[in-house]
Design an enzyme around this catalytic site. Structure first.
Site, PDB file in Angstrom:
ATOM      1  N   GLU A 151       0.859  -1.185   0.000  1.00 30.27           N
ATOM      2  CA  GLU A 151       0.000   0.000   0.000  1.00 30.27           C
ATOM      3  C   GLU A 151       0.903   1.245   0.000  1.00 30.27           C
ATOM      4  O   GLU A 151       1.493   1.572  -1.007  1.00 30.27           O
ATOM      5  CB  GLU A 151      -1.006  -0.059   1.147  1.00 30.27           C
TER       6      GLU A 151
HETATM    7  C1  HEC Z   1      -3.419   1.363  -1.999  1.00 29.10           C
HETATM    8  C2  HEC Z   1      -4.783   1.589  -1.576  1.00 29.10           C
HETATM    9  C3  HEC Z   1      -5.054   1.980  -0.148  1.00 29.10           C
HETATM   10  C4  HEC Z   1      -4.493   3.005   0.584  1.00 29.10           C
HETATM   11  C5  HEC Z   1      -3.401   3.953   0.144  1.00 29.10           C
HETATM   12  C6  HEC Z   1      -5.172   3.020   1.843  1.00 29.10           C
HETATM   13  N1  HEC Z   1      -6.121   2.041   1.886  1.00 29.10           N
HETATM   14 FE1  HEC Z   1      -7.511   1.756   3.324  1.00 29.10          FE
HETATM   15  N2  HEC Z   1      -8.012  -0.004   2.479  1.00 29.10           N
HETATM   16  C7  HEC Z   1      -7.551  -0.480   1.280  1.00 29.10           C
HETATM   17  C8  HEC Z   1      -7.984  -1.845   1.116  1.00 29.10           C
HETATM   18  C9  HEC Z   1      -7.688  -2.735  -0.080  1.00 29.10           C
HETATM   19  C10 HEC Z   1      -8.699  -2.187   2.284  1.00 29.10           C
HETATM   20  C11 HEC Z   1      -9.319  -3.536   2.610  1.00 29.10           C
HETATM   21  C12 HEC Z   1      -8.202  -4.493   2.969  1.00 29.10           C
HETATM   22  C13 HEC Z   1      -8.665  -5.712   3.703  1.00 29.10           C
HETATM   23  O1  HEC Z   1      -9.761  -5.736   4.240  1.00 29.10           O
HETATM   24  O2  HEC Z   1      -7.922  -6.692   3.757  1.00 29.10           O
HETATM   25  C14 HEC Z   1      -8.722  -0.983   3.108  1.00 29.10           C
HETATM   26  C15 HEC Z   1      -9.437  -0.861   4.304  1.00 29.10           C
HETATM   27  C16 HEC Z   1      -9.614   0.340   4.961  1.00 29.10           C
HETATM   28  C17 HEC Z   1     -10.581   0.594   6.010  1.00 29.10           C
HETATM   29  C18 HEC Z   1     -11.596  -0.392   6.554  1.00 29.10           C
HETATM   30  C19 HEC Z   1     -12.986  -0.076   6.081  1.00 29.10           C
HETATM   31  C20 HEC Z   1     -13.945  -1.193   6.326  1.00 29.10           C
HETATM   32  O3  HEC Z   1     -15.117  -1.074   5.942  1.00 29.10           O
HETATM   33  O4  HEC Z   1     -13.562  -2.238   6.860  1.00 29.10           O
HETATM   34  C21 HEC Z   1     -10.419   1.900   6.407  1.00 29.10           C
HETATM   35  C22 HEC Z   1     -11.194   2.641   7.477  1.00 29.10           C
HETATM   36  C23 HEC Z   1      -9.318   2.444   5.628  1.00 29.10           C
HETATM   37  N3  HEC Z   1      -8.881   1.468   4.756  1.00 29.10           N
HETATM   38  C24 HEC Z   1      -8.771   3.694   5.790  1.00 29.10           C
HETATM   39  C25 HEC Z   1      -7.530   4.060   5.243  1.00 29.10           C
HETATM   40  C26 HEC Z   1      -6.715   5.154   5.710  1.00 29.10           C
HETATM   41  C27 HEC Z   1      -7.073   6.077   6.861  1.00 29.10           C
HETATM   42  C28 HEC Z   1      -5.615   5.191   4.904  1.00 29.10           C
HETATM   43  C29 HEC Z   1      -4.419   6.124   5.000  1.00 29.10           C
HETATM   44  C30 HEC Z   1      -3.662   6.055   6.237  1.00 29.10           C
HETATM   45  C31 HEC Z   1      -5.760   4.139   3.936  1.00 29.10           C
HETATM   46  N4  HEC Z   1      -6.919   3.436   4.208  1.00 29.10           N
HETATM   47  C32 HEC Z   1      -4.906   3.895   2.872  1.00 29.10           C
HETATM   48  C33 HEC Z   1      -6.816   0.238   0.367  1.00 29.10           C
HETATM   49  C34 HEC Z   1      -6.057   1.358   0.705  1.00 29.10           C
END
Ligand code: HEC
Ligand code: HEC
Length: 350
Positions: A151
């Site tokens: 990520e």
């Molecule tokens: C490269 C893409 C990417 C980036 C950059 C990223 N995320 Fe995510 N995020 C994801 C993915 C894919 C998942 C789900 C992964 C899993 O469940 O295994 C996720 C899950 C989440 C969730 C959970 C939501 C739920 O319904 O369960 C939250 C809240 C979240 N991210 C917030 C953030 C925050 C705050 C940041 C920055 C610090 C961030 N993400 C950076 C791709 C990203």
């Protein structure tokens, strides 16, 4: 609240009397709108199963306002990724209902992970974060993507702290948010979580729950009724219409057969190694669902009607007709909410 009480009272009276003249009973605050018995029942049932969300006000105390501002800036900060090319907002775009509309998202080196990016909107309302619930809160969740190699890919916590410390604006906001405290990774990332706790998106459905019977049209109300009667509400319920339990994806048939997923994801099994957890995922929230395509943990289905059809088939062993699916989708459209202005990058007031 007063109106709510009046209407509740009226509906209860309406349900308890056996009068055939129900159409003559009028709701006081909306003289032209006549609530039928059936609508009254649907409203009561809906209030038992779901809860409205409201637009939140930012706490204006110096400390909390600084937390919000720092968290918001970090949410949009590409400098928190190894190659300074992506931020939280790249995958959870707050102008696009908290998603990127990609099946899976490219990280700092362009490599894609195996799972679909869920929306960050309303996520704080879930009982756990991620598709498998491996982080309990949005504050704990925010610690992970920054250090995740595919990520944002930062090599270490100290790398992140140094980057942030070197920006006087961030260093100043941190001291306002945490007076006399040293910056550490946990406190820093908790501000991102703090910001996310303001990402509520009230929708027309919330108006209906409050007591505005005209907020939904006939087809949408029919869809809500079918949604409840079919059994969708047994999993997608509560304030987020989801996010309150784990369930097996494919209770009645292998999900891969229906989604044509290329890769098989074992869900929570990979964490717990417990056979009962194979293909178990967190039941996702359905708020803003018409906007957050593609669907499922791997983004394997693009069309919402198709996703609903698959759900009925493999979670409930029911075949829905095209018109039933259309009505459910019309109802799901009423969960499309308002994205708070203060969360948007261009809004400089907060
Ligand atoms: C490269 C893409 C990417 C980036 C950059 C990223 N995320 Fe995510 N995020 C994801 C993915 C894919 C998942 C789900 C992964 C899993 O469940 O295994 C996720 C899950 C989440 C969730 C959970 C939501 C739920 O319904 O369960 C939250 C809240 C979240 N991210 C917030 C953030 C925050 C705050 C940041 C920055 C610090 C961030 N993400 C950076 C791709 C990203
Ligand atoms: C037995 C529990 C259960 C029932 C009943 C159920 N669902 Fe789901 N639903 C889930 C789970 C678990 C997922 C996540 C599957 C995955 O992607 O791994 C899901 C995913 C979804 C998605 C995709 C969400 C997203 O963010 O990609 C939609 C849309 C959906 N359900 C709608 C419905 C509708 C409409 C019904 C009724 C016809 C329904 N569901 C019935 C458990 C259930």
């Amino acid at each position: 609240m007063k109106n709510l009480i009046i209407n509740t009272f009226l509906i209860i009276t309406l349900l308890s009397c056996n009068s055939q003249k129900e159409n003559e009973i009028k709701v006081e605050n909306k003289p032209k709108y006549v609530v039928t018995k059936e609508e009254g029942r649907l409203w009561i049932k809906s209030n038992q199963l779901f809860k409205p969300v409201f637009m939140l006000k930012i706490d204006s105390s110096t400390q909390n306002l600084a937390k919000f501002q720092l968290g918001k800036m970090l949410y949009y900060e590409k400098g928190l990724s190894k190659n300074s090319n992506i931020s939280c907002n790249s995958c959870h775009n707050l102008e696009k209902f908290g998603v990127d509309n990609e099946p899976t998202s490219p990280g700092t080196d362009g490599v894609r992970g195996g799972r679909n990016s869920p929306t960050s909107l309303n996520a704080h309302l879930h009982f756990a974060q991620f598709w498998d619930g491996r982080a309990k809160t949005v504050e704990l969740q925010a610690q992970r993507p920054i250090l995740n190699p595919i990520e944002m890919g930062c090599p270490s916590q100290s790398f992140v702290i140094e980057k942030v410390q070197s920006n006087p604006k961030y260093a100043g906001l941190f001291l306002k948010a945490f007076p006399n405290q040293l910056m550490d990774y946990e406190k820093l990332t908790s501000t991102i979580g703090y910001f996310e706790r303001f990402l509520n998106t009230p929708s027309r459905f919330d108006k209906f729950l409050a007591n505005d019977f005209e907020a939904l049209n006939e087809k949408e109300k029919l869809g809500l009724k079918i949604y409840i009667e079919t059994g969708c509400q047994s999993c997608h319920n509560g304030i987020a219409l989801g996010g309150s339990m784990y369930e097996t994806f494919g209770k009645y048939d292998n999900y891969q057969k229906h989604t044509t997923s290329k890769k098989i994801d074992n869900g929570m099994f990979d964490l717990t190694k417990n056979e009962n957890d194979r293909f178990k995922f967190k039941v996702p929230s359905l708020r803003n669902i018409t906007e957050t395509y593609p669907y499922f943990h791997d983004g394997s289905v693009t069309n919402i009607n198709e996703a609903v059809k698959i759900m009925a088939k493999i979670q409930l062993n029911k075949e829905l007709s095209e018109s039933q699916i259309e009505a459910i989708v019309a109802f799901l459209g009423t969960l499309k909410g308002e994205i708070p202005e203060y969360a948007k990058l261009k809004n400089k007031n907060s």
